[in-house]
Scaffold this motif. Structure first.
Motif, PDB file in Angstrom:
ATOM      1  N   ASN A  26       0.824  -1.218   0.000  1.00  0.00           N
ATOM      2  CA  ASN A  26       0.000   0.000   0.000  1.00  0.00           C
ATOM      3  C   ASN A  26       0.855   1.264   0.000  1.00  0.00           C
ATOM      4  O   ASN A  26       0.565   2.226   0.712  1.00  0.00           O
ATOM      5  CB  ASN A  26      -0.962  -0.008   1.195  1.00  0.00           C
ATOM      6  N   MET A  28      -7.183  -3.140   9.509  1.00  0.00           N
ATOM      7  CA  MET A  28      -7.223  -2.626   8.140  1.00  0.00           C
ATOM      8  C   MET A  28      -6.512  -1.297   8.015  1.00  0.00           C
ATOM      9  O   MET A  28      -5.847  -1.014   7.018  1.00  0.00           O
ATOM     10  CB  MET A  28      -8.669  -2.468   7.681  1.00  0.00           C
ATOM     11  N   MET A  29      -6.652  -0.475   9.044  1.00  0.00           N
ATOM     12  CA  MET A  29      -5.980   0.831   8.994  1.00  0.00           C
ATOM     13  C   MET A  29      -4.471   0.660   9.146  1.00  0.00           C
ATOM     14  O   MET A  29      -3.693   1.387   8.540  1.00  0.00           O
ATOM     15  CB  MET A  29      -6.557   1.754  10.052  1.00  0.00           C
ATOM     16  N   ASP A  57      -2.887  -1.972   8.042  1.00  0.00           N
ATOM     17  CA  ASP A  57      -2.496  -2.505   6.732  1.00  0.00           C
ATOM     18  C   ASP A  57      -2.317  -1.367   5.727  1.00  0.00           C
ATOM     19  O   ASP A  57      -1.406  -1.398   4.892  1.00  0.00           O
ATOM     20  CB  ASP A  57      -3.554  -3.495   6.242  1.00  0.00           C
ATOM     21  N   ALA A  58      -3.187  -0.364   5.823  1.00  0.00           N
ATOM     22  CA  ALA A  58      -3.058   0.782   4.917  1.00  0.00           C
ATOM     23  C   ALA A  58      -1.734   1.500   5.144  1.00  0.00           C
ATOM     24  O   ALA A  58      -1.244   2.214   4.274  1.00  0.00           O
ATOM     25  CB  ALA A  58      -4.226   1.738   5.118  1.00  0.00           C
ATOM     26  N   ASN A  59      -1.145   1.291   6.325  1.00  0.00           N
ATOM     27  CA  ASN A  59       0.158   1.874   6.630  1.00  0.00           C
ATOM     28  C   ASN A  59       1.307   0.892   6.377  1.00  0.00           C
ATOM     29  O   ASN A  59       2.427   1.109   6.833  1.00  0.00           O
ATOM     30  CB  ASN A  59       0.197   2.321   8.096  1.00  0.00           C
ATOM     31  N   ILE A 115      -8.982   8.600  16.656  1.00  0.00           N
ATOM     32  CA  ILE A 115     -10.306   8.716  16.031  1.00  0.00           C
ATOM     33  C   ILE A 115     -11.402   8.682  17.100  1.00  0.00           C
ATOM     34  O   ILE A 115     -12.364   9.436  17.046  1.00  0.00           O
ATOM     35  CB  ILE A 115     -10.534   7.559  15.023  1.00  0.00           C
ATOM     36  N   LYS A 116     -11.229   7.799  18.083  1.00  0.00           N
ATOM     37  CA  LYS A 116     -12.257   7.643  19.118  1.00  0.00           C
ATOM     38  C   LYS A 116     -11.808   8.106  20.500  1.00  0.00           C
ATOM     39  O   LYS A 116     -12.576   8.063  21.433  1.00  0.00           O
ATOM     40  CB  LYS A 116     -12.665   6.154  19.219  1.00  0.00           C
ATOM     41  N   LYS A 160      -2.244   7.255  15.915  1.00  0.00           N
ATOM     42  CA  LYS A 160      -3.106   8.009  15.001  1.00  0.00           C
ATOM     43  C   LYS A 160      -4.516   7.393  14.946  1.00  0.00           C
ATOM     44  O   LYS A 160      -5.521   8.103  15.005  1.00  0.00           O
ATOM     45  CB  LYS A 160      -2.461   7.968  13.612  1.00  0.00           C
ATOM     46  N   ILE A 161      -4.581   6.065  14.879  1.00  0.00           N
ATOM     47  CA  ILE A 161      -5.878   5.383  14.799  1.00  0.00           C
ATOM     48  C   ILE A 161      -6.657   5.566  16.104  1.00  0.00           C
ATOM     49  O   ILE A 161      -7.864   5.812  16.101  1.00  0.00           O
ATOM     50  CB  ILE A 161      -5.676   3.878  14.485  1.00  0.00           C
ATOM     51  N   PHE A 218     -10.887  -5.470  13.790  1.00  0.00           N
ATOM     52  CA  PHE A 218     -10.840  -5.638  12.335  1.00  0.00           C
ATOM     53  C   PHE A 218     -10.562  -4.284  11.649  1.00  0.00           C
ATOM     54  O   PHE A 218      -9.753  -4.187  10.715  1.00  0.00           O
ATOM     55  CB  PHE A 218     -12.193  -6.200  11.883  1.00  0.00           C
ATOM     56  N   ASP A 219     -11.218  -3.236  12.140  1.00  0.00           N
ATOM     57  CA  ASP A 219     -10.994  -1.897  11.579  1.00  0.00           C
ATOM     58  C   ASP A 219      -9.560  -1.432  11.833  1.00  0.00           C
ATOM     59  O   ASP A 219      -8.905  -0.885  10.947  1.00  0.00           O
ATOM     60  CB  ASP A 219     -11.968  -0.884  12.202  1.00  0.00           C
ATOM     61  N   GLY A 250     -13.244   1.651  21.937  1.00  0.00           N
ATOM     62  CA  GLY A 250     -14.295   2.063  21.015  1.00  0.00           C
ATOM     63  C   GLY A 250     -14.096   1.619  19.581  1.00  0.00           C
ATOM     64  O   GLY A 250     -14.865   1.988  18.701  1.00  0.00           O
ATOM     65  N   MET A 251     -13.069   0.807  19.328  1.00  0.00           N
ATOM     66  CA  MET A 251     -12.819   0.407  17.942  1.00  0.00           C
ATOM     67  C   MET A 251     -12.814  -1.106  17.796  1.00  0.00           C
ATOM     68  O   MET A 251     -12.381  -1.836  18.681  1.00  0.00           O
ATOM     69  CB  MET A 251     -11.478   0.959  17.475  1.00  0.00           C
ATOM     70  N   HIS A 252     -13.290  -1.558  16.639  1.00  0.00           N
ATOM     71  CA  HIS A 252     -13.282  -2.988  16.368  1.00  0.00           C
ATOM     72  C   HIS A 252     -11.887  -3.396  15.876  1.00  0.00           C
ATOM     73  O   HIS A 252     -11.301  -2.690  15.053  1.00  0.00           O
ATOM     74  CB  HIS A 252     -14.326  -3.295  15.293  1.00  0.00           C
TER      75      HIS A 252
END
Lengths: 407, 143
Positions: free
Chosen positions: A20, A349-350, A352-354, A404-405, A400-401, A345-346, A341-343
């Motif tokens: 990516n 994926m984030m 992985d985008a990194n 978000i929450k 960073k992720i 799986f999410d 507050g985050m799953h």
């Protein structure tokens, strides 16, 4: 000799790529480790030069392949300090190794009312075979509980042990939490009641010095692919007298001494448990993985991985919303966590985008996830070729992720 | 009202602006999910869970004269964003339109590469369930 990371990383071609648009940061080593070039070369060399079916061949290639194949058995024997090569059985993986014991030892020695002990932190591969066996035999599966840090409650284990305990099948190192279990003590205690002990060594054999004679375990199951070797190859160690007392696993070629339509006699161990043409190429290539580990030395590998673990644990722990799952005192280089507050799986994926490869989900340990009241975790697992700068990339991405929450 | 194709083209344009950057695309999908109308807690039943999704997805419908309004939720933010795209395209339409919709935006925005194979299967399961609802409505209307 301290480990030179640049030298090590140069041995693993897969690590030098972008994912990516970012440099790959491979932190999914508890799922499978990457393979050094020597293993890849050994695989292609085998097919280019030596491919032949082993044992009983009257020609040079067959003889050569047989010798290389059996040499791996010797190296494995030395790697886990078994007494003899005959105690090393090749399988498809840890899962098949455990299933083999359930199907043979279990079939012969487990009877109605017998008890099998496992822990809360087992992989499904060390739960389901025993559930199936217990259902068939009307035996009882009992679960050793753990504390909130992810450690076995030894006093509860003591209470569960009794004269009916026939087998304790326990994970040496938890894949989901990284906990190192006190298996030597567990084995000693189980043996006092005459119970046999199977160690699931899928995660421990890559990080720790696993010495089967010192531990005195009756069985040890592990996989080559978590030890820098090829996929599709597992090992079952068993003590000679126990293996000899067990009925065969699968019927076919190799496992027989003599076949007539009236009666078949079985081969000696280990061949009694190795019906059919085995995974010759992968067995031979696995030598190069073991040589890689032996060249580095287990203690230096452990030191490097422990450094990464404490570095990552400290930095991640500072992130707002970071929830570690599994905080045992004794751990290998695995960090399981959730972000508030985050799953998972999410989060995966984030990451992985990194360019960061981690595993998310229940890690085939659903009962363990239920124990913690969670659906799953994000798991980062480090190997000897990982670097502190890769941990920095992970920490920055997680921070960073998390924002978000968790502002 | 715009046609299904119009809406799909809008989405394709929006994702085109994001380009190949996977991270911004994921953030965008999550933002879309956050804007979904609240899903009633009472509808979070076992019956309304879509099978085939790795993450939990609840889907239900409301009748609005001859049209179907979809309501959905998920326990993961990215999946919620994906559902919001489907709802934007299919919700508030007649059963027949939904049944005949060719959802080419999913391929055109390269969704498979963005979300991976597991979530792609989940997305397919969601579409199938939405079409099944449409079929049921149509059957009821024709009865």
């Amino acid at each position: 000799m301290p480990i030179n990371l640049e030298d090590i990383r140069s041995l693993f071609p897969i690590l030098h790529q972008e994912v990516n648009g970012k440099p790959l940061v491979y932190l999914d080593n508890a799922a499978t480790t990457q393979k050094p070039q020597a293993v890849l070369d050994a695989l292609s060399n085998y097919y280019e030069l030596d491919n032949s079916n082993i044992h009983r061949g009257a020609h040079t290639l067959a003889d050569r392949a047989t010798r290389y194949y059996e040499k791996t058995r010797t190296l494995i024997k030395e790697y886990i300090n078994a007494k003899e090569e005959a105690e090393i059985i090749f399988t498809k993986g840890t899962t098949e190794s455990i299933n083999l014991v359930a199907a043979t030892f279990g079939r012969k020695f487990i009877t109605k009312g017998d008890e099998i002990l496992i822990s809360t932190m087992e992989h499904h591969a060390n739960i389901v075979p025993w559930q199936m066996l217990c259902e068939e035999k009307e035996a009882i599966l009992k679960i050793i509980p753990i504390n909130d840090s992810g450690e076995i409650l030894m006093e509860e284990f003591d209470k569960l042990l009794n004269e009916n305990t026939k087998l304790v099948s326990i994970v040496h190192v938890s894949n989901a939490l990284g906990t190192i279990n006190p298996v030597k003590e567990i084995i000693q205690k189980a043996h006092r009641f005459g119970a046999k002990v199977l160690l699931d060594g899928a995660q421990s054999t890559s990080h720790l010095d696993v010495n089967v004679q010192d531990l005195d375990c009756d069985f040890l199951a592990f996989s080559a692919h978590k030890l820098f070797g090829p996929t599709g190859l597992g090992i079952l160690y068993g003590k000679r007298n126990i293996l000899e007392s067990m009925p065969p696993y699968q019927g076919g070629g190799e496992m027989i001494k003599e076949v007539t339509f009236a009666k078949t006699t079985y081969n000696d161990i280990p061949f009694k448990f190795e019906a059919g043409t085995p995974n010759i190429a992968d067995v031979i290539a696995f030598q190069k993985a073991l040589e890689f580990i032996n060249d580095l030395g287990k203690s230096d590998i452990k030191k490097q991985e422990d450094d990464l673990l404490s570095y990552a644990t400290d930095l991640l722990g500072e992130i707002k919303g970071f929830i570690p799952i599994g905080t045992a005192k004794d751990k290998v280089s695995v960090i399981s966590f959730n972000l508030n507050g985050m799953h998972p799986f999410d989060v995966g994926m984030m990451l992985d985008a990194n360019g960061i490869a981690v595993r998310t989900g229940h890690h085939c340990t659903q009962p363990l996830m239920q124990r913690f009241g969670i659906e799953g975790t994000v798991r980062a697992s480090f190997s000897v070729y990982n670097t502190k700068s890769e941990i920095d990339v992970l920490v920055a991405a997680v921070a960073k992720i998390a924002k978000i929450k968790n502002k | 009202m715009n046609t299904i194709q119009d809406i799909q083209n809008e989405i394709i344009d929006e994702f085109g602006i994001l380009g190949d950057d996977k991270e911004s695309t994921i953030y965008y999908i999550m933002e879309l999910g956050a804007k979904l109308p609240e899903f009633p807690e009472s509808e979070k039943t076992e019956e309304n869970i879509i099978k085939g999704c790795q993450s939990k997805v609840w889907l239900t419908t409301q009748e609005n004269e001859d049209k179907i309004v979809f309501l959905a939720d998920s326990n993961t933010d990215i999946t919620k964003g994906l559902i919001s795209l489907l709802i934007r395209v299919l919700s508030g339409r007649k059963p027949q339109e939904i049944l005949h919709a060719q959802l080419d935006f999913i391929d055109k925005i390269g969704m498979g590469n963005i979300i991976g194979s597991q979530r792609s299967n989940g997305l397919a399961a969601m579409i199938k369930q939405m079409k099944l609802y449409a079929l049921a409505y149509q059957t009821k209307q024709n009865a």
